[in-house]
Design an enzyme around this catalytic site. Sequence first.
Site, mmCIF file in Angstrom:
data_model
loop_
_atom_site.group_PDB
_atom_site.id
_atom_site.type_symbol
_atom_site.label_atom_id
_atom_site.label_comp_id
_atom_site.label_asym_id
_atom_site.label_seq_id
_atom_site.Cartn_x
_atom_site.Cartn_y
_atom_site.Cartn_z
ATOM 1 N N ASP A 22 -36.848 0.891 -13.134
ATOM 2 C CA ASP A 22 -36.529 -0.358 -12.427
ATOM 3 C C ASP A 22 -35.599 -0.114 -11.234
ATOM 4 O OD1 ASP A 22 -37.970 -2.486 -13.462
ATOM 5 O OD2 ASP A 22 -36.514 -2.933 -15.047
ATOM 6 N N GLN A 47 -36.324 -5.440 -19.969
ATOM 7 C CA GLN A 47 -36.799 -6.666 -19.321
ATOM 8 C C GLN A 47 -35.631 -7.643 -19.153
ATOM 9 O OE1 GLN A 47 -39.894 -7.248 -18.036
ATOM 10 N NE2 GLN A 47 -39.043 -9.147 -17.250
ATOM 11 N N LYS A 99 -47.136 -5.559 -17.707
ATOM 12 C CA LYS A 99 -46.761 -4.165 -17.443
ATOM 13 C C LYS A 99 -47.468 -3.200 -18.394
ATOM 14 C CE LYS A 99 -42.378 -5.881 -15.706
ATOM 15 N NZ LYS A 99 -40.903 -5.988 -15.857
#
Length: 304
Positions: free
Chosen positions: A120, A97, A53
């Site tokens: 997200d 994460q 990422k």
Amino acid sequence: MARILNGKALANEIQNELRQNIANWISLGHRAPSIRCILVGNDPASHTYVNNKILAARNVGIDAEVVLHDSTISEEQLISEIQRLNNDSNVDGILVQLPIPDGIDERKVCNAVTPEKDVDGFHVINVGRLCLDMPTIVPATALAVIEMLKRFNIETLGRNAVVVGRSKNVGMPIAMMLHSDKNHDSRLGMDATVTICHRYTPKEKLEFYCQNADIIISATGVPGLIKANMVKPGATVIDIGITKITDANGKSRLVGDVDYDEVSKIAGAITPVPGGVGPMTVAMLMQNTFQAARYLRDKTANLQ
Ligand code: BQF
């Protein structure tokens, strides 16, 4: 043989488009979009994903940093770290994460990220908005699948789609989007007939539903779950599984949920693992970050 849906190549194209769009945005006088990736502990896969990422972000002109924490961090400390980033006007996108260590409530953590920076799309508000077809930040994996279906011209209207796996972050949002209504206010409108299968779907029923599917989307992490006899000739097969296995030669490699060698002889189109949905997920996260940056900037502009 099936058409191979090359996610890696498409992700590169999307990153090139994004790089151009971000450069244009910066040339209008805005600072670069920015993302912070909170990484807890030392799970090797999580470190790889965060690294992917960060590299993608910097490739498209997004300012990106990892915020690394020891696995002993408490829930309170993690949430106060998120709040610090929520209040940092130089940060547009925040992600934590997953998975995070046992003992920390994942739902509380996802809900601690302010919805406007929740790149997200896991905050309860953004999930709710997705379910209501309202404008929102869509989870990157779901966006990746939808973008692949669109860009590879896979028809969904009136088609049978089976989603195998019902996780809140992957299977659920994909199934939700696949049955979205063109006639609703939303710009999306996939209009598929959607069946969701999961661990309590009997094997023969899973086979039955898959055999009747025009599109199979598998997100279980069970290697070889989707076999050639389950696939209708010409169907599209999207493989979201990603499992590290040690093969017969003792070498470790990544495999999906789909028995690729056999299914690719039957399917009309198939995504490989690696190089399918994975790279697209990362590209769509970058798109979400740019979207968050523009939204936050328009909002502050309106206040001034
Ligand atoms: C590729 C993920 C399970 C659980 C948490 C490229 C990625 C993966 C594969 C990647 C994933 C999977 C990510 C490939 C991010 C996708 O070349 O095939 C990129 O970085 N992903 C994640 O952040 O969390 C996960 C899978």
